[in-house]
Design a protein around this motif. Structure first.
Motif, PDB file in Angstrom:
ATOM      1  N   LEU A  55      47.535  20.399  60.256  1.00  0.00           N
ATOM      2  CA  LEU A  55      48.366  19.218  60.083  1.00  0.00           C
ATOM      3  C   LEU A  55      49.284  19.311  58.875  1.00  0.00           C
ATOM      4  O   LEU A  55      50.067  18.402  58.622  1.00  0.00           O
ATOM      5  CB  LEU A  55      47.479  17.975  59.936  1.00  0.00           C
ATOM      6  N   ALA A  56      49.180  20.388  58.085  1.00  0.00           N
ATOM      7  CA  ALA A  56      49.915  20.493  56.815  1.00  0.00           C
ATOM      8  C   ALA A  56      51.365  20.901  57.059  1.00  0.00           C
ATOM      9  O   ALA A  56      51.809  21.984  56.721  1.00  0.00           O
ATOM     10  CB  ALA A  56      49.232  21.491  55.887  1.00  0.00           C
ATOM     11  N   LEU A  57      52.117  19.996  57.671  1.00  0.00           N
ATOM     12  CA  LEU A  57      53.529  20.221  57.972  1.00  0.00           C
ATOM     13  C   LEU A  57      54.334  19.060  57.418  1.00  0.00           C
ATOM     14  O   LEU A  57      53.819  17.970  57.201  1.00  0.00           O
ATOM     15  CB  LEU A  57      53.755  20.312  59.478  1.00  0.00           C
ATOM     16  N   MET A  58      55.648  19.289  57.213  1.00  0.00           N
ATOM     17  CA  MET A  58      56.495  18.209  56.701  1.00  0.00           C
ATOM     18  C   MET A  58      57.915  18.392  57.202  1.00  0.00           C
ATOM     19  O   MET A  58      58.435  19.502  57.226  1.00  0.00           O
ATOM     20  CB  MET A  58      56.485  18.199  55.172  1.00  0.00           C
ATOM     21  N   GLY A  59      58.535  17.296  57.584  1.00  0.00           N
ATOM     22  CA  GLY A  59      59.939  17.345  57.991  1.00  0.00           C
ATOM     23  C   GLY A  59      60.089  17.448  59.496  1.00  0.00           C
ATOM     24  O   GLY A  59      59.352  18.164  60.173  1.00  0.00           O
ATOM     25  N   LEU A  60      61.073  16.736  60.036  1.00  0.00           N
ATOM     26  CA  LEU A  60      61.278  16.674  61.481  1.00  0.00           C
ATOM     27  C   LEU A  60      61.457  18.056  62.089  1.00  0.00           C
ATOM     28  O   LEU A  60      60.822  18.414  63.092  1.00  0.00           O
ATOM     29  CB  LEU A  60      62.508  15.794  61.772  1.00  0.00           C
ATOM     30  N   LEU A  61      62.322  18.882  61.509  1.00  0.00           N
ATOM     31  CA  LEU A  61      62.619  20.170  62.104  1.00  0.00           C
ATOM     32  C   LEU A  61      61.452  21.146  61.971  1.00  0.00           C
ATOM     33  O   LEU A  61      61.344  22.095  62.741  1.00  0.00           O
ATOM     34  CB  LEU A  61      63.879  20.772  61.471  1.00  0.00           C
ATOM     35  N   GLU A  62      60.577  20.910  60.978  1.00  0.00           N
ATOM     36  CA  GLU A  62      59.408  21.756  60.829  1.00  0.00           C
ATOM     37  C   GLU A  62      58.315  21.381  61.830  1.00  0.00           C
ATOM     38  O   GLU A  62      57.561  22.236  62.303  1.00  0.00           O
ATOM     39  CB  GLU A  62      58.853  21.650  59.394  1.00  0.00           C
ATOM     40  N   VAL A  63      58.240  20.102  62.156  1.00  0.00           N
ATOM     41  CA  VAL A  63      57.199  19.628  63.063  1.00  0.00           C
ATOM     42  C   VAL A  63      57.519  19.961  64.512  1.00  0.00           C
ATOM     43  O   VAL A  63      56.618  20.282  65.304  1.00  0.00           O
ATOM     44  CB  VAL A  63      57.008  18.103  62.885  1.00  0.00           C
ATOM     45  N   LEU A  64      58.795  19.921  64.885  1.00  0.00           N
ATOM     46  CA  LEU A  64      59.175  20.086  66.288  1.00  0.00           C
ATOM     47  C   LEU A  64      58.585  21.321  66.962  1.00  0.00           C
ATOM     48  O   LEU A  64      58.090  21.220  68.097  1.00  0.00           O
ATOM     49  CB  LEU A  64      60.702  20.087  66.416  1.00  0.00           C
ATOM     50  N   PRO A  65      58.604  22.512  66.340  1.00  0.00           N
ATOM     51  CA  PRO A  65      58.031  23.683  67.018  1.00  0.00           C
ATOM     52  C   PRO A  65      56.528  23.575  67.261  1.00  0.00           C
ATOM     53  O   PRO A  65      55.982  24.276  68.097  1.00  0.00           O
ATOM     54  CB  PRO A  65      58.339  24.842  66.056  1.00  0.00           C
ATOM     55  N   ARG A  66      55.854  22.680  66.526  1.00  0.00           N
ATOM     56  CA  ARG A  66      54.403  22.541  66.660  1.00  0.00           C
ATOM     57  C   ARG A  66      54.014  21.254  67.376  1.00  0.00           C
ATOM     58  O   ARG A  66      52.852  20.858  67.355  1.00  0.00           O
ATOM     59  CB  ARG A  66      53.769  22.526  65.262  1.00  0.00           C
ATOM     60  N   ILE A  67      54.975  20.630  68.015  1.00  0.00           N
ATOM     61  CA  ILE A  67      54.735  19.285  68.534  1.00  0.00           C
ATOM     62  C   ILE A  67      53.641  19.262  69.602  1.00  0.00           C
ATOM     63  O   ILE A  67      52.828  18.336  69.674  1.00  0.00           O
ATOM     64  CB  ILE A  67      56.056  18.661  69.072  1.00  0.00           C
ATOM     65  N   ARG A  68      53.582  20.289  70.445  1.00  0.00           N
ATOM     66  CA  ARG A  68      52.558  20.310  71.497  1.00  0.00           C
ATOM     67  C   ARG A  68      51.165  20.461  70.903  1.00  0.00           C
ATOM     68  O   ARG A  68      50.220  19.788  71.326  1.00  0.00           O
ATOM     69  CB  ARG A  68      52.846  21.428  72.488  1.00  0.00           C
ATOM     70  N   SER A  69      51.054  21.349  69.936  1.00  0.00           N
ATOM     71  CA  SER A  69      49.762  21.541  69.280  1.00  0.00           C
ATOM     72  C   SER A  69      49.310  20.278  68.562  1.00  0.00           C
ATOM     73  O   SER A  69      48.148  19.867  68.657  1.00  0.00           O
ATOM     74  CB  SER A  69      49.856  22.706  68.285  1.00  0.00           C
ATOM     75  N   LEU A  70      50.245  19.633  67.850  1.00  0.00           N
ATOM     76  CA  LEU A  70      49.908  18.394  67.156  1.00  0.00           C
ATOM     77  C   LEU A  70      49.534  17.293  68.142  1.00  0.00           C
ATOM     78  O   LEU A  70      48.622  16.498  67.884  1.00  0.00           O
ATOM     79  CB  LEU A  70      51.092  17.948  66.297  1.00  0.00           C
ATOM     80  N   SER A  71      50.214  17.259  69.269  1.00  0.00           N
ATOM     81  CA  SER A  71      49.906  16.249  70.280  1.00  0.00           C
ATOM     82  C   SER A  71      48.498  16.445  70.836  1.00  0.00           C
ATOM     83  O   SER A  71      47.758  15.469  71.052  1.00  0.00           O
ATOM     84  CB  SER A  71      50.940  16.324  71.412  1.00  0.00           C
ATOM     85  N   ARG A  72      48.110  17.706  71.043  1.00  0.00           N
ATOM     86  CA  ARG A  72      46.757  17.975  71.536  1.00  0.00           C
ATOM     87  C   ARG A  72      45.718  17.539  70.510  1.00  0.00           C
ATOM     88  O   ARG A  72      44.682  16.966  70.856  1.00  0.00           O
ATOM     89  CB  ARG A  72      46.597  19.463  71.861  1.00  0.00           C
ATOM     90  N   ARG A  73      45.991  17.824  69.230  1.00  0.00           N
ATOM     91  CA  ARG A  73      45.050  17.418  68.189  1.00  0.00           C
ATOM     92  C   ARG A  73      44.976  15.895  68.078  1.00  0.00           C
ATOM     93  O   ARG A  73      43.916  15.331  67.813  1.00  0.00           O
ATOM     94  CB  ARG A  73      45.459  18.031  66.843  1.00  0.00           C
ATOM     95  N   MET A  74      46.089  15.225  68.305  1.00  0.00           N
ATOM     96  CA  MET A  74      46.070  13.768  68.287  1.00  0.00           C
ATOM     97  C   MET A  74      45.236  13.225  69.445  1.00  0.00           C
ATOM     98  O   MET A  74      44.410  12.315  69.266  1.00  0.00           O
ATOM     99  CB  MET A  74      47.500  13.227  68.354  1.00  0.00           C
ATOM    100  N   ASP A  75      45.437  13.791  70.630  1.00  0.00           N
ATOM    101  CA  ASP A  75      44.633  13.383  71.785  1.00  0.00           C
ATOM    102  C   ASP A  75      43.149  13.593  71.507  1.00  0.00           C
ATOM    103  O   ASP A  75      42.312  12.728  71.813  1.00  0.00           O
ATOM    104  CB  ASP A  75      45.033  14.184  73.023  1.00  0.00           C
ATOM    105  N   GLN A  76      42.826  14.740  70.922  1.00  0.00           N
ATOM    106  CA  GLN A  76      41.438  15.067  70.618  1.00  0.00           C
ATOM    107  C   GLN A  76      40.839  14.056  69.645  1.00  0.00           C
ATOM    108  O   GLN A  76      39.695  13.617  69.803  1.00  0.00           O
ATOM    109  CB  GLN A  76      41.361  16.476  70.030  1.00  0.00           C
ATOM    110  N   THR A  77      41.630  13.666  68.645  1.00  0.00           N
ATOM    111  CA  THR A  77      41.161  12.704  67.649  1.00  0.00           C
ATOM    112  C   THR A  77      40.918  11.340  68.279  1.00  0.00           C
ATOM    113  O   THR A  77      39.895  10.692  68.020  1.00  0.00           O
ATOM    114  CB  THR A  77      42.180  12.588  66.506  1.00  0.00           C
ATOM    115  N   VAL A  78      41.855  10.896  69.119  1.00  0.00           N
ATOM    116  CA  VAL A  78      41.718   9.590  69.761  1.00  0.00           C
ATOM    117  C   VAL A  78      40.485   9.558  70.672  1.00  0.00           C
ATOM    118  O   VAL A  78      39.708   8.584  70.662  1.00  0.00           O
ATOM    119  CB  VAL A  78      42.992   9.250  70.547  1.00  0.00           C
ATOM    120  N   VAL A  79      40.287  10.614  71.435  1.00  0.00           N
ATOM    121  CA  VAL A  79      39.121  10.683  72.327  1.00  0.00           C
ATOM    122  C   VAL A  79      37.824  10.642  71.523  1.00  0.00           C
ATOM    123  O   VAL A  79      36.851   9.979  71.910  1.00  0.00           O
ATOM    124  CB  VAL A  79      39.184  11.961  73.202  1.00  0.00           C
TER     125      VAL A  79
END
Length: 377
Positions: A55-79
């Protein structure tokens, strides 16, 4: 056991989480903890759902390439939250991730307490009222945050800044110099490029080039943050004069005591230096597109927390194009030489830090008490 679910997304939040767990356990041993955290929280017996460094990312353009991975981790956290049904969720800083999780779990009716107020007061004030739909309470580190969020209808506890209990002012210079076999004439400069990969990749080359412009005999000490340790080691391996790399927090504070000045990215590291009485300058760069967006929305004069607290420039700030080796080196020289410039900074530190203390006890104590009140214990 009453379960509290903590979510931290970067090194500074990991430290906050660890201290909060310790303070809560001291008050109520019947508490259990789950969620996402790093090494410091693990030292308290905390088991993270997945590695926090993702999760140690910052900035819109830095996050975009990892968006799918971050989304999966968010789903995992919510579940995981849905399955565990904790008594409360404590999200710690990292708003890009934690506040999205808070929004998704809001329908569960579990209280969400956000530790470290989002800095919408600095550049996105219109978003403050929206936070009330995601959060039930904010634990604020800075004194001016409480009236700001209260005015927007969000319950707030000013708990003070945990940097005050960090031990940054208790370093041992002689111990550090002896451990590393430093000659009497070797002078030390603390270099802190951040705890996010994007910060390290953008700042460390500039900071390294700055060192080459300083007087002979200056050696860098670079504290290592867990999520970016490998990146820092790789980036500094070919510097003309190898820096001293410090991983242990206590040794970092020994280095602060032994150093003459610091070259620091903005954020909590600047407050640490202030607590240690270490004069420093702040340099920072964002992706140019992100920087333009922030510049248009920014509502405060400074990025350094020391300067924001003192309401004047105590620590020189060099942002974007101004964050270049020649400018940084020129600003560091007066601090290395001593005299009036150095003395003015030290006076400013005392002024700023005096505004950070909570009404009672330590910041972690105040945060723990606020959490326990929120869950009725």
């Amino acid at each position: 056991m009453t379960l509290l679910y903590l979510i931290a997304g970067e090194a500074s939040g990991d430290v906050l989480g660890a201290r909060l767990i310790a303070a809560l356990r001291a008050r109520d041993p019947d508490l259990d903890f789950a969620g996402v955290g790093g090494e410091r929280m693990a030292e308290q017996g905390f088991s993270s759902l997945f590695p926090m460094r993702e999760l140690a990312l910052m900035g819109l353009l830095e996050v975009l390439p990892r968006i799918r991975s971050l989304s999966r981790r968010m789903d995992q956290t919510v579940v995981d939250i849905e399955a565990r049904r904790p008594a409360a969720i404590i999200t710690i800083d990292s708003p890009g991730f934690t506040l999205r999780v808070a929004n998704r779990v809001k329908p569960l009716g579990i209280p969400v307490i956000h530790y470290v107020a989002p800095q919408v007061w600095g550049w996105r004030q219109g978003r403050a009222r929206k936070l009330g739909r995601k959060l039930d309470r904010i634990l604020a580190l800075l004194p001016f945050e409480a009236p700001f969020f209260t005015a927007h209808g969000i319950p707030v506890d000013f708990v003070g800044h945990p940097v005050l209990e960090s031990g940054a002012d208790r370093g041992d210079a002689a111990r550090f110099r002896a451990k590393h076999g430093l000659a009497p004439d070797e002078r030390l400069l603390i270099v802190m490029p951040g705890s996010r990969r994007t910060e390290v990749s953008r700042l460390l080359p500039v900071f390294g080039a700055t060192l080459a412009l300083l007087p002979p005999g200056i050696r860098a000490v670079v504290p290592l943050a867990g999520p970016v340790e490998e990146a820092v080691r790789a980036a500094t391996a070919h510097w003309p004069r190898p820096p001293i790399l410090v991983r242990d927090v206590a040794e970092k504070y020994d280095a602060f005591a032994a150093a003459e000045a610091g070259l620091i990215k903005s954020g909590t590291s600047s407050l640490e230096c202030a607590v240690a009485g270490l004069p420093h300058i702040v340099g920072y760069r964002l992706n140019p597109i992100t920087a333009q967006i922030v510049k248009r929305l920014m509502k405060v004069r400074f990025v350094s927390l020391v300067n924001l607290l003192a309401e004047r420039e105590v620590v020189p700030e060099f942002l974007q194009d101004a964050c270049n080796p020649a400018t940084l080196a020129a600003a560091l020289r007066p601090l290395l030489e001593g005299g009036a410039t150095r003395a003015r900074q030290l006076e400013g530190f005392a002024d700023a830090l005096g505004r950070l203390r909570p009404p009672e006890g330590t910041p972690s104590d105040a945060a723990a008490e606020a959490v326990l009140r929120a869950i009725g214990r």
